[in-house]
Write a protein that holds these residues in place. Structure first.
Motif, PDB file in Angstrom:
ATOM      1  N   LEU A  67       0.831  -1.209   0.000  1.00  0.00           N
ATOM      2  CA  LEU A  67       0.000   0.000   0.000  1.00  0.00           C
ATOM      3  C   LEU A  67       0.867   1.260   0.000  1.00  0.00           C
ATOM      4  N   ILE A  68       1.955   1.243   0.754  1.00  0.00           N
ATOM      5  CA  ILE A  68       2.870   2.390   0.779  1.00  0.00           C
ATOM      6  C   ILE A  68       3.507   2.586  -0.593  1.00  0.00           C
ATOM      7  N   LEU A  69       3.915   1.477  -1.237  1.00  0.00           N
ATOM      8  CA  LEU A  69       4.511   1.555  -2.568  1.00  0.00           C
ATOM      9  C   LEU A  69       3.534   2.138  -3.572  1.00  0.00           C
ATOM     10  N   VAL A  70       2.284   1.662  -3.565  1.00  0.00           N
ATOM     11  CA  VAL A  70       1.271   2.188  -4.478  1.00  0.00           C
ATOM     12  C   VAL A  70       1.055   3.675  -4.205  1.00  0.00           C
ATOM     13  N   GLY A  71       0.974   4.058  -2.937  1.00  0.00           N
ATOM     14  CA  GLY A  71       0.816   5.462  -2.590  1.00  0.00           C
ATOM     15  C   GLY A  71       1.981   6.309  -3.066  1.00  0.00           C
ATOM     16  N   PHE A  72       3.199   5.784  -2.921  1.00  0.00           N
ATOM     17  CA  PHE A  72       4.392   6.510  -3.364  1.00  0.00           C
ATOM     18  C   PHE A  72       4.374   6.685  -4.878  1.00  0.00           C
ATOM     19  N   ILE A  73       4.037   5.638  -5.613  1.00  0.00           N
ATOM     20  CA  ILE A  73       3.963   5.730  -7.074  1.00  0.00           C
ATOM     21  C   ILE A  73       2.945   6.782  -7.484  1.00  0.00           C
ATOM     22  N   CYS A  74       1.799   6.775  -6.799  1.00  0.00           N
ATOM     23  CA  CYS A  74       0.745   7.740  -7.128  1.00  0.00           C
ATOM     24  C   CYS A  74       1.196   9.164  -6.842  1.00  0.00           C
ATOM     25  N   MET A  75       1.795   9.376  -5.686  1.00  0.00           N
ATOM     26  CA  MET A  75       2.236  10.722  -5.325  1.00  0.00           C
ATOM     27  C   MET A  75       3.350  11.202  -6.252  1.00  0.00           C
ATOM     28  N   ALA A  76       4.253  10.307  -6.619  1.00  0.00           N
ATOM     29  CA  ALA A  76       5.342  10.689  -7.517  1.00  0.00           C
ATOM     30  C   ALA A  76       4.812  11.036  -8.897  1.00  0.00           C
ATOM     31  N   SER A  77       3.697  10.456  -9.277  1.00  0.00           N
ATOM     32  CA  SER A  77       3.126  10.684 -10.596  1.00  0.00           C
ATOM     33  C   SER A  77       2.312  11.969 -10.682  1.00  0.00           C
ATOM     34  N   ILE A  78       2.009  12.595  -9.560  1.00  0.00           N
ATOM     35  CA  ILE A  78       1.168  13.795  -9.545  1.00  0.00           C
ATOM     36  C   ILE A  78       2.016  15.056  -9.658  1.00  0.00           C
ATOM     37  N   SER A  79       3.134  15.023 -10.294  1.00  0.00           N
ATOM     38  CA  SER A  79       4.039  16.159 -10.288  1.00  0.00           C
ATOM     39  C   SER A  79       3.391  17.439 -10.803  1.00  0.00           C
ATOM     40  N   VAL A  80       2.629  17.357 -11.880  1.00  0.00           N
ATOM     41  CA  VAL A  80       1.975  18.544 -12.419  1.00  0.00           C
ATOM     42  C   VAL A  80       0.524  18.183 -12.743  1.00  0.00           C
ATOM     43  N   VAL A  81      -0.395  18.929 -12.172  1.00  0.00           N
ATOM     44  CA  VAL A  81      -1.806  18.712 -12.484  1.00  0.00           C
ATOM     45  C   VAL A  81      -2.250  19.859 -13.371  1.00  0.00           C
ATOM     46  N   ASN A  82      -2.754  19.522 -14.570  1.00  0.00           N
ATOM     47  CA  ASN A  82      -3.228  20.565 -15.468  1.00  0.00           C
ATOM     48  C   ASN A  82      -4.575  20.159 -16.041  1.00  0.00           C
ATOM     49  N   ALA A  83      -5.000  20.827 -17.105  1.00  0.00           N
ATOM     50  CA  ALA A  83      -6.349  20.636 -17.627  1.00  0.00           C
ATOM     51  C   ALA A  83      -6.497  19.393 -18.508  1.00  0.00           C
ATOM     52  N   GLN A  84      -5.487  18.600 -18.658  1.00  0.00           N
ATOM     53  CA  GLN A  84      -5.624  17.414 -19.509  1.00  0.00           C
ATOM     54  C   GLN A  84      -6.426  16.317 -18.810  1.00  0.00           C
ATOM     55  N   GLU A  85      -6.909  15.376 -19.624  1.00  0.00           N
ATOM     56  CA  GLU A  85      -7.700  14.266 -19.111  1.00  0.00           C
ATOM     57  C   GLU A  85      -6.851  13.384 -18.195  1.00  0.00           C
ATOM     58  N   PRO A  86      -7.474  12.770 -17.185  1.00  0.00           N
ATOM     59  CA  PRO A  86      -6.731  11.857 -16.304  1.00  0.00           C
ATOM     60  C   PRO A  86      -6.180  10.657 -17.082  1.00  0.00           C
ATOM     61  N   THR A  87      -5.009  10.200 -16.677  1.00  0.00           N
ATOM     62  CA  THR A  87      -4.388   9.026 -17.296  1.00  0.00           C
ATOM     63  C   THR A  87      -4.062   7.951 -16.263  1.00  0.00           C
ATOM     64  N   GLN A  88      -4.286   8.250 -14.992  1.00  0.00           N
ATOM     65  CA  GLN A  88      -3.960   7.312 -13.926  1.00  0.00           C
ATOM     66  C   GLN A  88      -5.095   7.253 -12.915  1.00  0.00           C
ATOM     67  N   ILE A  89      -5.274   6.079 -12.326  1.00  0.00           N
ATOM     68  CA  ILE A  89      -6.307   5.902 -11.304  1.00  0.00           C
ATOM     69  C   ILE A  89      -5.744   5.005 -10.206  1.00  0.00           C
ATOM     70  N   VAL A  90      -5.979   5.377  -8.970  1.00  0.00           N
ATOM     71  CA  VAL A  90      -5.727   4.470  -7.845  1.00  0.00           C
ATOM     72  C   VAL A  90      -7.097   4.199  -7.231  1.00  0.00           C
ATOM     73  N   SER A  91      -7.412   2.926  -7.027  1.00  0.00           N
ATOM     74  CA  SER A  91      -8.764   2.602  -6.584  1.00  0.00           C
ATOM     75  C   SER A  91      -8.776   1.484  -5.558  1.00  0.00           C
ATOM     76  N   LEU A  92      -9.844   1.470  -4.775  1.00  0.00           N
ATOM     77  CA  LEU A  92     -10.100   0.420  -3.799  1.00  0.00           C
ATOM     78  C   LEU A  92     -11.232  -0.443  -4.313  1.00  0.00           C
ATOM     79  N   ASN A  93     -11.105  -1.738  -4.146  1.00  0.00           N
ATOM     80  CA  ASN A  93     -12.153  -2.660  -4.565  1.00  0.00           C
ATOM     81  C   ASN A  93     -13.210  -2.714  -3.461  1.00  0.00           C
ATOM     82  N   LEU A  94     -14.225  -1.890  -3.593  1.00  0.00           N
ATOM     83  CA  LEU A  94     -15.283  -1.809  -2.591  1.00  0.00           C
ATOM     84  C   LEU A  94     -16.020  -3.130  -2.469  1.00  0.00           C
TER      85      LEU A  94
END
Length: 184
Positions: free
Chosen positions: A12-39
């Motif tokens: 879970l920490i690794l997935v969180g780190f990958i997600c946070m590292a990937s959020i370097s710049v947020v702009n108006a483009q469409e999302p390309t990544q998703i982190v999700s929980l299997n409800l």
């Protein structure tokens, strides 16, 4: 059991780190990544977390971590694992829209049997299982909020020896997907 919980926490920490590292710049483009929980998994006792990243407009790859624990009478079963999959989208709208996926998970299964005789002896065993599978579903995006629903079929292959008996635990099982996530 502590090692497996530690593995899940590390994943879970690794997935969180990958997600946070990937959020370097947020702009108006469409999302390309998703982190999700299997409800659906949380409801059924098989929780999981998944990270998905687009390859292009019509495909994505995903990695996931799984955990399962169930007890029935004298038996107690648990499993932790990791897996990956390839998702193809029916139209070039990834990560939203209809999709199909194929993948494989590797699970470390643990079984515990408590004898109900006067000795109250408990026996444990563990084994590795492979679980290739395929599925299809639909993923909706509402700004940065994602919802995915679908169905899958998985073939579990493995066996475990416990209580003096080798139990082949192989077979096909259907499943459902209901995931909630954050997209960026």
């Amino acid at each position: 059991m502590i090692k497996r919980r530690g593995l899940v926490i590390q994943l879970l920490i690794l997935v969180g780190f990958i997600c946070m590292a990937s959020i370097s710049v947020v702009n108006a483009q469409e999302p390309t990544q998703i982190v999700s929980l299997n409800l659906g998994g949380f409801i059924l006792g098989v929780p999981g977390v998944e990270y998905q990243n687009n390859i292009d407009d019509s495909a994505a790859w995903a990695i996931r971590g799984n955990y399962m624990s169930i007890g029935t009478g004298d038996w107690k079963w648990s499993a932790t694992g990791v897996g990956g999959s390839y998702k193809g989208f029916f139209s070039p709208t990834a990560p939203a829209g209809g999709y199909w996926d194929v993948g494989v998970d590797i699970l470390m299964m643990k079984a515990e049997y408590k004898y109900t005789t006067l000795t109250s002896k408990t026996e444990t065993a563990s084994s590795t299982f492979f679980a290739p599978g395929a599925g299809a579903g639909y993923q909706w995006l509402f700004e940065n909020f994602g919802v995915s629903a679908g169905a899958k079929i998985v073939y579990f292959a493995g066996s475990i020896e416990i209580a003096g008996t080798k139990l082949p635990l192989s077979g096909v099982t259907p499943g459902g997907v209901l995931q909630l996530g954050y997209a960026w």
